[in-house]
Write a protein that holds these residues in place. Structure first.
Motif, PDB file in Angstrom:
ATOM      1  N   GLU A  43      36.879  32.029  28.931  1.00  0.00           N
ATOM      2  CA  GLU A  43      37.076  33.473  28.706  1.00  0.00           C
ATOM      3  C   GLU A  43      35.825  34.113  28.117  1.00  0.00           C
ATOM      4  O   GLU A  43      35.397  35.186  28.554  1.00  0.00           O
ATOM      5  CB  GLU A  43      38.254  33.702  27.753  1.00  0.00           C
ATOM      6  N   VAL A  44      35.223  33.428  27.137  1.00  0.00           N
ATOM      7  CA  VAL A  44      34.000  33.986  26.529  1.00  0.00           C
ATOM      8  C   VAL A  44      32.886  34.031  27.576  1.00  0.00           C
ATOM      9  O   VAL A  44      32.167  35.042  27.706  1.00  0.00           O
ATOM     10  CB  VAL A  44      33.568  33.173  25.280  1.00  0.00           C
TER      11      VAL A  44
ATOM     12  N   GLU B 225      33.152  34.297  30.772  1.00  0.00           N
ATOM     13  CA  GLU B 225      33.442  35.379  31.730  1.00  0.00           C
ATOM     14  C   GLU B 225      33.071  36.737  31.131  1.00  0.00           C
ATOM     15  O   GLU B 225      32.471  37.579  31.799  1.00  0.00           O
ATOM     16  CB  GLU B 225      34.936  35.324  32.122  1.00  0.00           C
ATOM     17  N   LYS B 226      33.407  36.927  29.862  1.00  0.00           N
ATOM     18  CA  LYS B 226      33.097  38.220  29.223  1.00  0.00           C
ATOM     19  C   LYS B 226      31.586  38.393  29.076  1.00  0.00           C
ATOM     20  O   LYS B 226      31.053  39.475  29.283  1.00  0.00           O
ATOM     21  CB  LYS B 226      33.802  38.329  27.874  1.00  0.00           C
ATOM     22  N   LYS B 227      30.884  37.293  28.729  1.00  0.00           N
ATOM     23  CA  LYS B 227      29.419  37.402  28.588  1.00  0.00           C
ATOM     24  C   LYS B 227      28.767  37.751  29.929  1.00  0.00           C
ATOM     25  O   LYS B 227      27.724  38.390  29.955  1.00  0.00           O
ATOM     26  CB  LYS B 227      28.839  36.080  28.062  1.00  0.00           C
TER      27      LYS B 227
ATOM     28  N   GLY C 237      30.195  39.592  32.149  1.00  0.00           N
ATOM     29  CA  GLY C 237      30.703  40.896  32.585  1.00  0.00           C
ATOM     30  C   GLY C 237      31.731  40.793  33.698  1.00  0.00           C
ATOM     31  O   GLY C 237      31.919  41.746  34.470  1.00  0.00           O
TER      32      GLY C 237
ATOM     33  N   GLU D 289      35.584  40.388  35.390  1.00  0.00           N
ATOM     34  CA  GLU D 289      36.939  40.878  35.082  1.00  0.00           C
ATOM     35  C   GLU D 289      37.864  39.668  35.018  1.00  0.00           C
ATOM     36  O   GLU D 289      38.031  38.958  36.011  1.00  0.00           O
ATOM     37  CB  GLU D 289      37.449  41.810  36.194  1.00  0.00           C
ATOM     38  N   THR D 290      38.456  39.414  33.848  1.00  0.00           N
ATOM     39  CA  THR D 290      39.359  38.277  33.703  1.00  0.00           C
ATOM     40  C   THR D 290      40.802  38.756  33.900  1.00  0.00           C
ATOM     41  O   THR D 290      41.255  39.670  33.210  1.00  0.00           O
ATOM     42  CB  THR D 290      39.193  37.644  32.306  1.00  0.00           C
TER      43      THR D 290
END
Ligand code: CP
Length: 308
Positions: free
Chosen positions: A65-66, A68-70, A72, A74-75
């Motif tokens: 999750e981290v 994916e967020k780093k 950018g 969409e999770t």
């Protein structure tokens, strides 16, 4: 400036065996670049990733999750307990649905070994699959973060002595790591209860009592006792296991000064490893967790390169 010299492109990541040495080293080096703050240049504005975890996880799930967020990305949230899995939906139909609604990548952890076979053979499922652990089969993303941690420490794998210790039969981490470490030139040793060792592992390394290994190894990699995968009652108490097969404080004093201690975690403190050693100077257990984010960024980038 950080220059990305090796562009890796993958359709899926299912096992470490399927990766070439060049791809393994490229993913490790890219993980190191991400750790140093390298940017990512996506080829599309929007990518969708869903993390489908059918077995419990803290590190793998949350570090994906981290990552994916780093990047950018969409999770798309998925929780098997509140999804149509509860109405009998199969894994195949869950992934088919994710693919149909436009999810680009499914990161999947599932209790069945090789669960991914029918997914990648499907002509209708188009999304990429990243294996976040299949039963007692393989854990390729853990293997890559372990390799990154070893490479950061020593700068090579050749001729390193690595002991893999504990519940080897039930450990997907052990299976991925023994294959890749042997292939990259390390000398692999095994230790732990004989009932959790299989002769088929002999092609990758040598089984020895732990007290014959601790003075000589560069890396001691402890494995969690996987109570949930044991059919029979274990024949030793936690204390007996620790004294016979665990890294006790006494054994840790015999390690070489530059040897490192690893464990994929979650750790059973005072079972596989003494509580006080988990965050000790020679331990790289916390570094493994941190590196998980960066190597998973490298994996996701390689997968998105493969579908762009
Ligand atoms: N090492 C590992 O796979 O941990 P989790 O089960 O918490 O993901």
């Amino acid at each position: 400036m950080i220059i990305q010299s090796e562009i890796i492109s993958l359709k899926h990541l299912l096992t470490v065996e399927a990766l070439s040495d060049q791809e393994v080293m490229g993913l490790i080096r890219r993980g190191q670049q991400f750790k140093l703050g390298a940017p990512w240049a996506p080829q599309k504005n929007q990518y969708f990733v869903s993390n489908l975890f059918f077995e419990n996880s803290t590190r793998t799930h949350k570090s994906f999750e981290v990552a994916e967020k780093k990047l950018g990305l969409e999770t798309i949230e998925f929780d098997a307990r509140s999804s149509s899995v509860q109405k009998g939906e199969t894994l195949y139909d869950t992934v088919l649905t994710m693919s149909a609604i436009g999810v680009d990548v499914c990161v999947i952890r599932h209790g069945d070994e090789n669960y991914y076979d029918q997914l990648i053979q499907s002509k209708t499922i188009n999304c990429s699959i990243v294996n976040g652990g299949d039963g007692s089969g393989q854990h390729p993303t853990q293997c890559l973060l372990d390799l990154m941690t070893i490479y950061e420490e020593f700068g090579h794998f050749n001729d390193l002595k690595v002991a893999i210790v504990g519940d080897i039969t039930h450990s997907r981490v052990a299976k991925s790591n023994m294959q890749m470490l042997k292939r990259l030139g390390s000398e692999v040793f095994f230790s732990g209860p004989e009932e959790w060792y299989d002769k088929s592992f002999d092609v990758y390394g040598t089984y020895k009592p732990l007290d014959e290994l601790v003075d000589n190894v560069d890396v001691i990699m402890l494995l969690r006792v996987q109570h949930e995968r044991h059919d029979d009652k274990e024949s030793f108490s936690k204390q007996e296991y620790h004294e016979k097969y665990g890294l006790t404080v006494g054994r840790s004093k015999r390690l070489k000064k530059k040897a490192i201690i690893m464990h994929p975690a979650p750790v059973n403190r005072d079972v596989e490893i003494a509580d006080s050693l988990v965050e000790s100077l020679q331990s790289r257990i916390i570094e493994q967790m941190s590196n998980g984010v960066f190597v998973r960024m490298a994996i996701l980038e390689a997968i998105l390169n493969g579908i762009s």
